[in-house]
Scaffold this motif. Structure first.
Motif, PDB file in Angstrom:
ATOM      1  N   VAL A   1     -43.801 -24.322 -15.097  1.00  0.00           N
ATOM      2  CA  VAL A   1     -43.287 -24.586 -13.755  1.00  0.00           C
ATOM      3  C   VAL A   1     -44.342 -25.276 -12.907  1.00  0.00           C
ATOM      4  O   VAL A   1     -44.064 -26.263 -12.218  1.00  0.00           O
ATOM      5  CB  VAL A   1     -42.805 -23.277 -13.090  1.00  0.00           C
ATOM      6  CG1 VAL A   1     -42.497 -23.488 -11.610  1.00  0.00           C
ATOM      7  CG2 VAL A   1     -41.592 -22.728 -13.807  1.00  0.00           C
ATOM      8  N   GLN A   2     -45.585 -24.792 -12.961  1.00  0.00           N
ATOM      9  CA  GLN A   2     -46.657 -25.412 -12.191  1.00  0.00           C
ATOM     10  C   GLN A   2     -46.921 -26.840 -12.673  1.00  0.00           C
ATOM     11  O   GLN A   2     -47.170 -27.738 -11.868  1.00  0.00           O
ATOM     12  CB  GLN A   2     -47.925 -24.575 -12.271  1.00  0.00           C
ATOM     13  CG  GLN A   2     -47.807 -23.284 -11.498  1.00  0.00           C
ATOM     14  CD  GLN A   2     -49.038 -22.398 -11.645  1.00  0.00           C
ATOM     15  OE1 GLN A   2     -49.914 -22.660 -12.441  1.00  0.00           O
ATOM     16  NE2 GLN A   2     -49.091 -21.348 -10.850  1.00  0.00           N
TER      17      GLN A   2
ATOM     18  N   THR B   1     -44.723 -19.728 -16.289  1.00  0.00           N
ATOM     19  CA  THR B   1     -45.353 -20.054 -15.011  1.00  0.00           C
ATOM     20  C   THR B   1     -46.158 -21.344 -15.119  1.00  0.00           C
ATOM     21  O   THR B   1     -46.111 -22.192 -14.225  1.00  0.00           O
ATOM     22  CB  THR B   1     -46.274 -18.900 -14.562  1.00  0.00           C
ATOM     23  OG1 THR B   1     -45.493 -17.705 -14.459  1.00  0.00           O
ATOM     24  CG2 THR B   1     -46.927 -19.192 -13.231  1.00  0.00           C
TER      25      THR B   1
ATOM     26  N   ALA C   1     -44.755 -28.887 -13.973  1.00  0.00           N
ATOM     27  CA  ALA C   1     -43.655 -29.721 -13.493  1.00  0.00           C
ATOM     28  C   ALA C   1     -43.785 -30.025 -12.006  1.00  0.00           C
ATOM     29  O   ALA C   1     -43.439 -31.109 -11.557  1.00  0.00           O
ATOM     30  CB  ALA C   1     -42.326 -29.037 -13.778  1.00  0.00           C
ATOM     31  N   GLN C   2     -44.287 -29.076 -11.243  1.00  0.00           N
ATOM     32  CA  GLN C   2     -44.449 -29.281  -9.801  1.00  0.00           C
ATOM     33  C   GLN C   2     -45.557 -30.287  -9.500  1.00  0.00           C
ATOM     34  O   GLN C   2     -45.508 -30.995  -8.507  1.00  0.00           O
ATOM     35  CB  GLN C   2     -44.745 -27.965  -9.095  1.00  0.00           C
ATOM     36  CG  GLN C   2     -43.557 -27.033  -9.062  1.00  0.00           C
ATOM     37  CD  GLN C   2     -43.912 -25.671  -8.492  1.00  0.00           C
ATOM     38  OE1 GLN C   2     -45.079 -25.330  -8.325  1.00  0.00           O
ATOM     39  NE2 GLN C   2     -42.883 -24.882  -8.199  1.00  0.00           N
ATOM     40  N   ASN C   3     -46.546 -30.369 -10.377  1.00  0.00           N
ATOM     41  CA  ASN C   3     -47.677 -31.277 -10.163  1.00  0.00           C
ATOM     42  C   ASN C   3     -47.376 -32.698 -10.608  1.00  0.00           C
ATOM     43  O   ASN C   3     -48.141 -33.604 -10.326  1.00  0.00           O
ATOM     44  CB  ASN C   3     -48.919 -30.768 -10.896  1.00  0.00           C
ATOM     45  CG  ASN C   3     -49.452 -29.494 -10.272  1.00  0.00           C
ATOM     46  OD1 ASN C   3     -49.261 -29.263  -9.093  1.00  0.00           O
ATOM     47  ND2 ASN C   3     -50.091 -28.673 -11.066  1.00  0.00           N
TER      48      ASN C   3
END
Length: 133
Positions: free
Chosen positions: A127-128, A124, A130-132
């Motif tokens: 993923v976070q 998790t 990479a999203q930022n």
């Protein structure tokens, strides 16, 4: 391969010591690796290091096609190729390398639950992250 043949191969693999040239294969880090695959690769690397087993990490563009199951990461140890964290842990256990020998059944169950929790939390977080970016 039949179950009997797999059991025989596992017994033969267990008899051989862990080689110095064991290799962990994963996809190329910058271009091709999925976050979940990267997390799995890190988990395998951490486990093998905690067991004191030497492993060389090799990144290949076609790693998932080299794997016997099509899943990554996978290790090449002697004449054996094993993919995914669970089977790799079982393979090292068959070779006599484990982190849970001194634990009872309840403690082993708790350890597995904590491992899954940490794995899912790291996934998790990746993923976070990479999203930022």
């Amino acid at each position: 391969m039949s179950l009997a043949a797999e059991a025989f191969v596992s017994q033969m693999a267990a008899a051989e010591p862990w080689p110095e040239n064991a290799t962990l294969y994963q996809p190329l880090k910058d271009d091709q690796i999925l976050l979940s695959d990267h997390a799995s690769s890190l988990a395998v690397q951490a486990y093998l290091r905690m067991c004191g087993l030497p492993v060389q990490v090799v990144c290949r563009a076609n790693a998932e096609y080299m794997s016997p199951s099509g899943k990554i990461p996978f290790i090449h140890v002697g004449n054996q190729v094993v993919s995914e964290l669970g089977p790799i842990v079982q393979f090292t256990k068959a070779k006599g390398h484990t982190l849970s020998d001194s634990l009872d059944d309840v403690q082993r169950a708790e350890m597995k639950a904590y491992m899954e929790l940490v794995y899912n939390m790291l996934l998790t977080a990746e993923v976070q992250k990479a999203q930022n970016i």
